[in-house]
Design an enzyme around this catalytic site. Structure first.
Site, short mmCIF file in Angstrom:
data_model
loop_
_atom_site.label_atom_id
_atom_site.label_comp_id
_atom_site.label_asym_id
_atom_site.label_seq_id
_atom_site.Cartn_x
_atom_site.Cartn_y
_atom_site.Cartn_z
N HIS B 242 0.83 -1.21 0.00
CA HIS B 242 0.00 0.00 0.00
C HIS B 242 0.86 1.26 0.00
O HIS B 242 0.55 2.23 0.68
CB HIS B 242 -0.92 0.01 1.24
CG HIS B 242 -2.11 -0.89 1.09
ND1 HIS B 242 -3.19 -0.58 0.31
CD2 HIS B 242 -2.37 -2.11 1.62
CE1 HIS B 242 -4.07 -1.56 0.37
NE2 HIS B 242 -3.60 -2.50 1.14
N ASP B 305 -0.72 -4.48 5.92
CA ASP B 305 -1.71 -5.36 5.31
C ASP B 305 -1.47 -5.56 3.81
O ASP B 305 -0.83 -4.74 3.16
CB ASP B 305 -3.11 -4.80 5.55
CG ASP B 305 -3.24 -3.37 5.04
OD1 ASP B 305 -2.27 -2.59 5.18
OD2 ASP B 305 -4.30 -3.03 4.49
N GLU B 306 -2.00 -6.65 3.33
CA GLU B 306 -2.18 -6.90 1.89
C GLU B 306 -0.94 -6.69 1.03
O GLU B 306 -0.95 -5.89 0.09
CB GLU B 306 -3.32 -6.00 1.37
CG GLU B 306 -4.65 -6.31 2.02
CD GLU B 306 -5.80 -5.51 1.41
OE1 GLU B 306 -6.89 -6.07 1.29
OE2 GLU B 306 -5.59 -4.33 1.04
N VAL B 307 0.11 -7.45 1.32
CA VAL B 307 1.26 -7.48 0.41
C VAL B 307 1.08 -8.70 -0.49
O VAL B 307 0.97 -9.82 0.01
CB VAL B 307 2.58 -7.60 1.20
CG1 VAL B 307 3.77 -7.60 0.25
CG2 VAL B 307 2.67 -6.50 2.23
#
Lengths: 660, 660
Positions: B242, B305-307
């Site tokens: 992100h 988050d969210e790699v």
């Protein structure tokens, strides 16, 4: 929405086919539309200054806000090309060129103006032209050549009687710019408050304002904000009357013995400056010098209205002064004394590089002619000044606090009535007009609803050609501009909604709204005769919530004219049944406690209207006895109920007459 | 309005008889009312500080605004006597006393609290208690002893995907304070924007924000504003994923070759910081040091988050690094790499005196326990953390952008579901919760309507006792608090009105409103599957205007339960006839172009409902064939129409079933 037929129009025909307000001097609508999307961009060419950059950014932002379209950064081709020839005056002056030319084609718009003022006016026009159709947001192709009819188009805001904070002032300036007004007249002192910081005389605001005043930094902020929008700022310090708030800190200025306190009531009060003491002029010299430096405008307003002379009559020294000057006529001596004061003050104003403005009263035969008269008395007074070679502006007919309709204000023309027979040179002396909002019954939350949208109708009167007089079309466009003003941040619609909610306090809002929509506050100064108001009286009741002019009554009158029985019946039924719906809300809201009578009356009047419709639809003549009873009912309904008027009485009366 | 019967109540019974939100821990209503008029005054005793003076002034101002009563200057006896024992922490901490005691009698109100936080909470309660009855504005006598259930009650605001300017942030803080929230979690960086000035790395905001970022001075202003309202400010800088906006100015931080541009679309993107280069940590050390000094709170959020790992997989040097560390399991090696990154970052956060917060993903077995986990995954994940001795807060169930109802959010409890079987020590590790508003589909004009009033239901969940669960009463009070929030300056109601006007573009608003009131946007992430949105897609259509939760559908469902045939008929008739009324508006507004289908469907569904009522009222069973056809129609109506749902389908289905 603009029609897409190509035709060239001159006002007044120009008012058809577009939503612009004020109506431009010349407009020709073309074919096709310039699309407005996220690539919209303004490009400035020619003369550049920060004000123009800011105006371009503001235009883009306002457009983005009202359309909901986010504008992309980056270099798309400019949708609006602006060319400015040269700078305007360093301090905006009364007689500057505000003309512009705006040509919109489906490919691009081009705005040309001699100076930044014209650019600002043209940008407002362009923003007003943005609308939505089945293809999306856009601007219909057009050629516009525009300039104002009057050079002086103002609004006077009274921040003394009720304090109006900085954000209210800025919002007001935003609205003014949108309708091309160019003078903000700031009524900064009165009996109820002295609203600006004086560093030379700190007790003026320090003791005369309850802590509610503008610092000099805020004043400069307002002036810069106004200049950014092409608006001049003229301060008014009312003297020698309307000055109690000065005397709280400086009782020696007054003609009677102190101490003084801030006035909390409305009306004309006795205290007045002492025109006989040299110390008064010494004080005013210093004060005017300080304020003349703070406010860059060439004009300086000294008020000068409504001195009742009682303090002068009661002071033996002042009596002696008058005798010594030979002012012995009991009727006129105080006028002569005030004229003396005005001449002395004018000398001071001139000394500090300004031209004096005063209300009608200042104009006396021996006053030097370099003064501008603001007339609350009317065109006749203005014409008299013009014949004497004195400049003037009209405010009579433009007092927004008197609760008149937009149509009433629209009908007042600075060159109409008593000024219509002036010669050309004399006409040139009538520079324009100023609306005024006196704040006895106006709090910050009410300000927008008391100024807007009616102000826009006056703005059109002052900008557009004299023959732009179609009232129905004015109202149509006023609805449009009213919505646009809300997008700018004005709150006349949204605050109305909140006030209705407050009245209902969690109960159903609908019956409160139905009643609020068909009542108006009493007009002119009738309100003060009903109730003793002070500056602490809450202005949160139905009379405050209701609009100065009932839109619904106006629309209902149109239905009556059109004999639209179905829609009339719908309205009348709702009104007849409303009292029963409102009753439980009234029972639990003290704010609605005074409204029972007018609510019952609305039901009764609506029932009469429905019966009239029955006769009309049945093709019968109503019995004379019935007509008589209804007429009596309507006579009763015509009378104010406390501070409220039932504004649907006239169209229902019309129905009853039709049923005869 | 509060009833005037004397009885002592403990929640959940306490929720009856008053409009407070959140419901206080203990409340006993008394007899009589404390009158609120222009003499209202707050007096502070005990410990004093500027924040308390400001809070007292703000309380008076807010009360004056919502009641419309101007407050007199001068020394009337205090209506609200406040006593504060001592100062709170210099930097507001997570575990501070927020309790207060408020006793209102017809003569006076008294608020006692240990520290200013309790005073602030108690003042909000007092303000909520002001209401109107037949006697005027007042506060019903009561005794309240109150404290929060959870110490951490927050809102996360994403200012990265769509920029939210300073005034939107401040408004949000005003609303938060009103419902006693105490943590503002500021999501300041993401792929679509880096929103805070770094003096050490000026290209972060300089190149990663389109010029839309907060200066450090503005950040300090927000922190002071929040502190004045008892709200902590926690910044989040999302890493290692992100983070595209960081890489625009500093491509060397990324794991793949640049150059990078700001992302304009939504979703999870490949770019991620390079966890293998020491330069990355050197950069982060400096950056975190700068931000840790700017934000005084003890916590610091690093996202996490969210790699998706794609850049890591594509980089041979990173592959080699993983092999060298023995992270060879293809499934898990990127998780291990991220765990390594998180540990390194945690060391830096700790070095700069802060405690790290991260989303679920940061929690790995070998992470030191001085971390706080914010769970988007749910109570089970939170419980697992608590069992490992790690503190946590719940955000799952509180994502306001997913367009769930207030009742849905209200049902989510940090100690419910997967966390209900924790022991007391573990329960203590669950500090509370945070709502989150991710801004893919939220612009500044939409912000308030997406946060409020639903946020208040979550605030109650986090403040009030666990057994305060009466949904109908929650909705009743939510309506009240919603109106109160508008008086504070929130715009969720007024902006809705403007957006309806925009959709109608001068045409009649009523049919647009009727449709808007009964539709909702699709839930969760369904919207992105219908249309490709970017950050420049205008969010100005019906789906954006419609409320996340249809109030009308909820009210109609109540009418169905109550078998209120007359009112149901009224609604159904209006809906049936609406399509014909809307058609001309649709034809001239491109913004309504997508809504023809759902409008037709509303008419069809309403017609089915009316027929069902006919059968029910006639006491007949509907023919099976008719039921079958209507069921098929409703099945069709249940499906999203583009991005819209018809929210009255379920109650009408109920009617059709009743007619069987």
């Amino acid at each position: 929405m603009m029609t897409k037929v190509l035709f060239f129009l001159m006002a007044p025909l120009a008012i058809w086919g577009h939503d612009l307000m004020p109506v431009p001097a010349k407009i020709a609508l073309g074919q096709g539309r310039l699309r407005i999307d996220g690539n919209f961009r303004v490009e400035l060419t020619g003369y550049r200054e920060a004000r123009l950059e800011e105006a371009a950014a503001r235009l883009t932002e306002n457009m983005s806000r009202s359309t909901g379209i986010p504008m992309r950064p980056g270099a798309s081709p400019a949708a609006l090309l602006v060319h400015c020839e040269r700078a305007s005056a360093a301090v905006q002056a009364a007689r500057e060129d505000e003309s512009y030319r705006l040509v919109v084609t489906p490919q691009q718009a081009r705005l040309d103006a001699a100076n930044p003022l014209g650019v600002l006016r043209g940008m407002e026009t362009f923003l007003q032209m943005v609308d939505l159709d089945a293809g999306g947001f856009g601007v219909t192709a057009a050629e516009i050549a525009d300039q104002p009819r009057f050079q002086w188009r103002g609004l006077m805001l009274d921040v003394a009687r009720h304090w109006m904070p900085l954000d209210a002032v800025k919002r007001t300036l935003d609205g003014m710019a949108a309708v091309k007004l160019n003078v903000f007249h700031w009524h900064l002192s009165d009996n109820q408050g002295f609203r600006v910081e004086s560093q030379r005389f700190p007790k003026l605001a320090g003791m005369g304002s309850d802590g509610h005043y503008f610092t000099q930094e805020q004043v400069r902020e307002v002036i810069a904000y106004a200049r950014g929008r092409g608006i001049r700022v003229i301060p008014e310090f009312d003297m020698p009357g309307h000055a109690t708030a000065w005397f709280v800190g400086y009782p020696e200025l007054a003609s009677g013995p102190g101490p003084y306190t801030i006035e909390r009531e409305w009306g004309v009060f006795d205290p007045a400056m002492d025109p006989t003491r040299e110390e008064t002029y010494k004080f005013l010299d210093t004060f005017i010098g300080e304020m003349a430096a703070l406010f860059p405008d060439a004009y300086f307003h000294i008020g000068g209205d409504e001195v009742n002379g009682k303090q002068w009559d009661a002071n033996p020294r002042i009596q002696e002064f008058k005798r010594a000057h030979g002012w012995t006529n009991k009727e006129k001596s105080n006028e002569e004394l005030q004229a003396y004061f005005t001449r002395r003050v004018q000398t001071l104003v001139r000394k500090h590089g300004k031209k004096m403005i005063g209300w009608d009263e200042v104009l006396t035969p021996d006053l030097p002619r370099d003064v501008l008269v603001q007339s609350w008395r009317g065109q006749k007074s203005l014409a008299a000044a013009a014949r004497q070679g004195v400049d003037g502006i009209l405010s009579h007919g433009y007092y927004l606090d008197l609760m008149y309709s937009a149509a009433d204000h629209y009908a007042a023309d600075p060159l109409g009535d008593g000024a219509s027979d002036l010669n050309e040179e004399q006409r040139q002396r009538i520079l324009g007009g100023e609306a005024a909002i006196w704040s006895e019954y106006v709090t910050p939350e009410l300000l927008d609803a008391r100024v807007w949208p009616r102000m826009a109708a006056i703005a059109e009167r002052l900008w557009s050609r004299q023959d732009v007089t179609d009232v129905a079309d004015m109202y149509r466009r006023l609805d449009v501009v009213s919505r646009e003003l809300e997008w700018l941040g004005l709150t006349h619609v949204s605050q109305y909604e909140k006030m209705l909610e407050r009245l209902a306090d969690g109960g159903p809002v609908a019956p409160v709204r139905t009643l609020a929509e068909v009542v108006e506050g009493v007009k002119e100064y009738a309100r003060e005769e009903v109730l003793k108001y002070t500056s602490f009286t809450p202005l949160n009741r139905l009379v405050d919530t209701a609009r100065p002019e009932s839109q619904v009554a106006r629309q209902f009158a149109v239905l009556v004219e059109a004999r639209d029985v179905a829609k009339m019946r719908e309205w009348l039924t709702r009104w007849r049944d409303n009292d029963a719906r409102l009753a439980p809300v009234e029972a639990s809201s003290e704010l609605l406690a005074d409204d029972a009578e007018i609510s019952r009356e609305l039901s009764a009047v609506a029932a009469a209207g429905l019966q009239a419709l029955d006769y009309i639809q049945a093709g019968q003549h109503a019995p004379a006895e019935w007509t008589e009873r209804q007429t009596a009912l309507l006579e009763q309904a015509k009378k104010p109920k406390g501070v409220l008027l039932l504004s649907v009485e006239p169209p229902v009366r019309k129905l009853v007459e039709l049923a005869k």
